[in-house]
Design a protein around this motif. Structure first.
Motif, PDB file in Angstrom:
ATOM      1  N   PRO A  51       1.825  18.317 -30.461  1.00  0.00           N
ATOM      2  CA  PRO A  51       2.868  19.193 -29.910  1.00  0.00           C
ATOM      3  C   PRO A  51       4.222  19.060 -30.579  1.00  0.00           C
ATOM      4  N   TYR A  52       4.620  17.843 -30.961  1.00  0.00           N
ATOM      5  CA  TYR A  52       5.925  17.663 -31.572  1.00  0.00           C
ATOM      6  C   TYR A  52       5.960  18.170 -33.004  1.00  0.00           C
ATOM      7  N   ALA A  53       4.808  18.228 -33.674  1.00  0.00           N
ATOM      8  CA  ALA A  53       4.745  18.848 -34.999  1.00  0.00           C
ATOM      9  C   ALA A  53       4.947  20.356 -34.868  1.00  0.00           C
ATOM     10  N   TRP A  54       4.303  20.944 -33.854  1.00  0.00           N
ATOM     11  CA  TRP A  54       4.514  22.367 -33.573  1.00  0.00           C
ATOM     12  C   TRP A  54       5.967  22.628 -33.217  1.00  0.00           C
ATOM     13  N   LEU A  55       6.571  21.702 -32.482  1.00  0.00           N
ATOM     14  CA  LEU A  55       7.962  21.858 -32.062  1.00  0.00           C
ATOM     15  C   LEU A  55       8.889  21.907 -33.269  1.00  0.00           C
ATOM     16  N   LEU A  56       8.631  21.059 -34.256  1.00  0.00           N
ATOM     17  CA  LEU A  56       9.444  21.051 -35.474  1.00  0.00           C
ATOM     18  C   LEU A  56       9.312  22.379 -36.214  1.00  0.00           C
ATOM     19  N   ILE A  57       8.096  22.886 -36.330  1.00  0.00           N
ATOM     20  CA  ILE A  57       7.867  24.176 -36.996  1.00  0.00           C
ATOM     21  C   ILE A  57       8.636  25.285 -36.286  1.00  0.00           C
ATOM     22  N   ALA A  58       8.587  25.270 -34.957  1.00  0.00           N
ATOM     23  CA  ALA A  58       9.253  26.316 -34.178  1.00  0.00           C
ATOM     24  C   ALA A  58      10.766  26.273 -34.343  1.00  0.00           C
ATOM     25  N   VAL A  59      11.342  25.068 -34.336  1.00  0.00           N
ATOM     26  CA  VAL A  59      12.793  24.940 -34.488  1.00  0.00           C
ATOM     27  C   VAL A  59      13.229  25.419 -35.872  1.00  0.00           C
ATOM     28  N   LEU A  60      12.460  25.077 -36.905  1.00  0.00           N
ATOM     29  CA  LEU A  60      12.767  25.556 -38.252  1.00  0.00           C
ATOM     30  C   LEU A  60      12.714  27.080 -38.314  1.00  0.00           C
ATOM     31  N   ALA A  61      11.743  27.657 -37.629  1.00  0.00           N
ATOM     32  CA  ALA A  61      11.576  29.115 -37.647  1.00  0.00           C
ATOM     33  C   ALA A  61      12.729  29.828 -36.953  1.00  0.00           C
ATOM     34  N   VAL A  62      13.108  29.348 -35.772  1.00  0.00           N
ATOM     35  CA  VAL A  62      14.178  30.045 -35.034  1.00  0.00           C
ATOM     36  C   VAL A  62      15.533  29.846 -35.707  1.00  0.00           C
ATOM     37  N   ALA A  63      15.694  28.766 -36.462  1.00  0.00           N
ATOM     38  CA  ALA A  63      16.966  28.535 -37.153  1.00  0.00           C
ATOM     39  C   ALA A  63      17.232  29.624 -38.184  1.00  0.00           C
ATOM     40  N   ILE A  64      16.170  30.223 -38.692  1.00  0.00           N
ATOM     41  CA  ILE A  64      16.309  31.265 -39.717  1.00  0.00           C
ATOM     42  C   ILE A  64      16.771  32.584 -39.109  1.00  0.00           C
ATOM     43  N   SER A  65      16.576  32.757 -37.803  1.00  0.00           N
ATOM     44  CA  SER A  65      16.867  34.051 -37.180  1.00  0.00           C
ATOM     45  C   SER A  65      18.323  34.459 -37.344  1.00  0.00           C
ATOM     46  N   SER A  66      19.257  33.519 -37.179  1.00  0.00           N
ATOM     47  CA  SER A  66      20.675  33.869 -37.277  1.00  0.00           C
ATOM     48  C   SER A  66      21.033  34.373 -38.673  1.00  0.00           C
ATOM     49  N   ILE A  67      20.381  33.838 -39.695  1.00  0.00           N
ATOM     50  CA  ILE A  67      20.640  34.266 -41.068  1.00  0.00           C
ATOM     51  C   ILE A  67      20.164  35.702 -41.268  1.00  0.00           C
ATOM     52  N   ILE A  68      18.965  35.999 -40.776  1.00  0.00           N
ATOM     53  CA  ILE A  68      18.419  37.358 -40.913  1.00  0.00           C
ATOM     54  C   ILE A  68      19.295  38.357 -40.165  1.00  0.00           C
ATOM     55  N   ILE A  69      19.736  37.975 -38.965  1.00  0.00           N
ATOM     56  CA  ILE A  69      20.594  38.864 -38.167  1.00  0.00           C
ATOM     57  C   ILE A  69      21.902  39.147 -38.888  1.00  0.00           C
ATOM     58  N   LYS A  70      22.459  38.122 -39.525  1.00  0.00           N
ATOM     59  CA  LYS A  70      23.703  38.298 -40.268  1.00  0.00           C
ATOM     60  C   LYS A  70      23.512  39.252 -41.451  1.00  0.00           C
ATOM     61  N   PHE A  71      22.343  39.206 -42.088  1.00  0.00           N
ATOM     62  CA  PHE A  71      22.065  40.086 -43.215  1.00  0.00           C
ATOM     63  C   PHE A  71      21.915  41.542 -42.757  1.00  0.00           C
ATOM     64  N   SER A  72      21.398  41.749 -41.563  1.00  0.00           N
ATOM     65  CA  SER A  72      21.141  43.100 -41.056  1.00  0.00           C
ATOM     66  C   SER A  72      22.434  43.764 -40.601  1.00  0.00           C
ATOM     67  N   SER A  73      22.540  45.055 -40.861  1.00  0.00           N
ATOM     68  CA  SER A  73      23.702  45.827 -40.417  1.00  0.00           C
ATOM     69  C   SER A  73      23.373  46.718 -39.226  1.00  0.00           C
TER      70      SER A  73
END
Length: 303
Positions: A12-34
């Motif tokens: 479960p904690y390995a999955w948790l690390l993957i999930a945190v890495l994934a959601v961290a990228i969301s703010s970058i994508i949102i910033k790129f989008s207009s």
């Protein structure tokens, strides 16, 4: 490792690390989008639902029996998830990634308080201190960013309200997710959340079409990376490690997002951000080390 954990491909904690890495990228994508954040969030969720359709165990639908109360809690979870996306994604239009995401670190406090009031779920003093250390680190990050975000209090307020909304979603999800297969639970709450944003767009007469191909690429990336590999995994883990553990891990999201914003968006990264990152990571590490010890002791005692 208990029987629930054996059902997962990874710990479960390995999955948790993957999930945190994934959601961290969301703010970058949102910033790129207009595109308007409410439109990006709506398509993000609806595209996720379409992707998930083949993954849902439809055959088990006949065996599922939810009470009226459980349906209400499920609807509540979906509504507050939609509200979270609406508020938090909009906050990124007004302030920096570091300032917006720092309020996400308050999520475990809201979740811990709600879990105690509703389910009498207690946390140890040592665990609470580790959590406080991690949150302090994120506030140090925000303080170092104050020169940029001083005029963006509205964005900070939106982020805070979005954090409260996602805490309600986590607490509600912890209760009802045990009654449904993880994929089915996620599909339902994503569909409800997307509908919330769809209604918001209609009421405010925000255009739903006419966006460039580049924007649709961002919508798809938001669906695949932070939603499928992030929030879908968080939902899966609610029944394995609980809402408090999941929300505690999300404290690491601002640190990762801040580092990505520095390299990809040229956002400021100074001494305060470095110190705050260290405090956050150290607090999280000690918290999960304590949790691992408690789990091991409980397993040896046969609890």
């Amino acid at each position: 490792m208990n029987t629930e954990q054996k059902k997962l491909w990874l710990h479960p904690y390995a999955w948790l690390l993957i999930a945190v890495l994934a959601v961290a990228i969301s703010s970058i994508i949102i910033k790129f989008s207009s595109a308007p954040s409410s439109v990006a969030g709506m398509y993000r969720l609806f595209i996720t639902v379409v992707i998930m359709l083949p993954l849902v165990p439809w055959k088990v639908l006949r065996t599922i029996r939810l009470t009226r109360k459980e349906w209400m809690v499920l609807s509540c979870a979906g509504f507050f998830l939609g509200l979270h996306f609406l508020l938090w994604m909009e906050s990124l239009k007004y302030t920096s990634v570091a300032s917006s995401m720092v309020f996400i670190t308050l999520q475990p406090f809201f979740v811990m308080l709600g879990s105690f009031l509703l389910f009498k779920e207690r946390s140890t003093i040592a665990g609470s201190l580790c959590m406080a250390m991690a949150v302090l680190g994120s506030f140090v990050i925000a303080w170092g960013d104050i020169g940029i975000s001083r005029e963006a209090l509205f964005g900070d307020l939106l982020s805070l309200l979005g954090t409260m909304a996602v805490a309600v979603y986590m607490i509600a999800g912890q209760q009802v997710s045990r009654s449904l297969p993880s994929n089915l639970y996620s599909l339902i709450v994503f569909l409800i959340a997307g509908t919330v944003m769809f209604v918001y767009n209609l009421v405010n007469q925000i255009a739903l079409t006419g966006y460039a191909a580049e924007e649709w690429m961002y919508f798809a990336l938001l669906a695949i990376i932070p939603t499928i590999f992030g929030h879908l995994v968080f939902n899966m883990l609610l029944k394995h490690i609980g809402a408090t553990n999941v929300s505690m891990a999300i404290i690491g999201e601002p640190v990762l997002a801040m580092i990505l914003a520095y390299f990809l968006l040229n956002e400021y990264l100074g001494t305060a951000q470095m110190i705050g990152s260290f405090l956050t990571i150290a607090g999280m590490g000690m918290f999960f080390r304590l949790r691992a010890r408690q789990t091991a002791v409980a397993a040896e005692a046969g609890v």
